[in-house]
Design a protein around this motif. Structure first.
Motif, short mmCIF file in Angstrom:
data_model
loop_
_atom_site.label_atom_id
_atom_site.label_comp_id
_atom_site.label_asym_id
_atom_site.label_seq_id
_atom_site.Cartn_x
_atom_site.Cartn_y
_atom_site.Cartn_z
N UNK A 19 0.88 -1.11 0.14
CA UNK A 19 -0.07 0.02 -0.04
C UNK A 19 0.90 1.38 0.00
N UNK A 20 0.38 2.41 0.27
CA UNK A 20 0.83 3.65 0.26
C UNK A 20 2.32 3.67 1.69
N UNK A 21 1.73 3.17 2.57
CA UNK A 21 2.81 3.32 4.06
C UNK A 21 3.04 1.75 4.27
N UNK A 22 2.09 0.49 4.35
CA UNK A 22 2.09 -0.29 4.69
C UNK A 22 2.19 -1.51 3.70
N UNK A 23 2.44 -2.80 4.06
CA UNK A 23 2.37 -3.92 3.00
C UNK A 23 1.84 -5.27 3.91
N UNK A 24 1.07 -5.85 3.03
CA UNK A 24 0.23 -6.95 3.71
C UNK A 24 1.34 -8.31 3.37
N UNK A 25 1.95 -8.79 4.01
CA UNK A 25 2.97 -10.04 3.83
C UNK A 25 2.12 -11.35 4.22
N UNK A 26 1.69 -12.24 3.42
CA UNK A 26 1.12 -13.61 3.52
C UNK A 26 2.21 -14.60 3.65
N UNK A 31 4.10 -26.13 8.37
CA UNK A 31 3.05 -26.69 9.02
C UNK A 31 1.83 -26.84 8.16
N UNK A 32 1.64 -26.00 7.58
CA UNK A 32 0.24 -25.72 6.63
C UNK A 32 -0.30 -24.51 7.16
N UNK A 33 -1.25 -23.88 6.23
CA UNK A 33 -1.95 -22.78 6.68
C UNK A 33 -0.97 -21.49 6.34
N UNK A 34 -1.85 -20.51 6.22
CA UNK A 34 -0.97 -19.02 6.10
C UNK A 34 -1.17 -18.11 7.31
N UNK A 35 -0.25 -17.28 7.28
CA UNK A 35 -0.29 -16.29 8.54
C UNK A 35 0.02 -14.78 7.64
N UNK A 36 -0.86 -13.82 8.26
CA UNK A 36 -0.93 -12.49 7.60
C UNK A 36 0.06 -11.59 8.56
N UNK A 50 10.75 -10.96 -0.49
CA UNK A 50 10.34 -11.25 -1.73
C UNK A 50 9.52 -12.42 -1.84
N UNK A 51 8.77 -12.67 -2.67
CA UNK A 51 7.74 -13.89 -2.97
C UNK A 51 8.77 -15.19 -2.81
#
Length: 69
Positions: A19-26, A31-36, A50-51
């Motif tokens: 975004x303009x100031x922040x970034x969402x990192x997934x 062990x499975x699953x995602x954390x944001x 980086x991805x």
């Protein structure tokens, strides 16, 4: 680097949405699953995120809720 946080969860970056100031990192957890996580764009740049990059999700909290259905 050593940390006092006990919850250090390994994974790899699945996506970064800036975004303009922040970034969402997934983070896709080993062990499975995602954390944001939402962090500053400057942190994304200074850490060289980086991805596909291997990272640790570090959680330090005095409160963690537990829920059931």
């Amino acid at each position: 680097m050593k940390l006092s946080a006990r919850n250090q969860i390994p994974g790899k970056i699945k996506s970064i949405t800036e975004g303009v100031v922040t970034a969402e990192v997934v983070i896709e957890l080993d062990g499975g699953g995602d954390l944001v996580s939402v962090i500053t764009r400057k942190s994304v740049e200074s850490l060289g995120l980086a991805v596909g990059k291997r990272v640790y999700a570090v959680v330090k909290s005095t409160e963690v809720m537990v829920a059931i259905d």
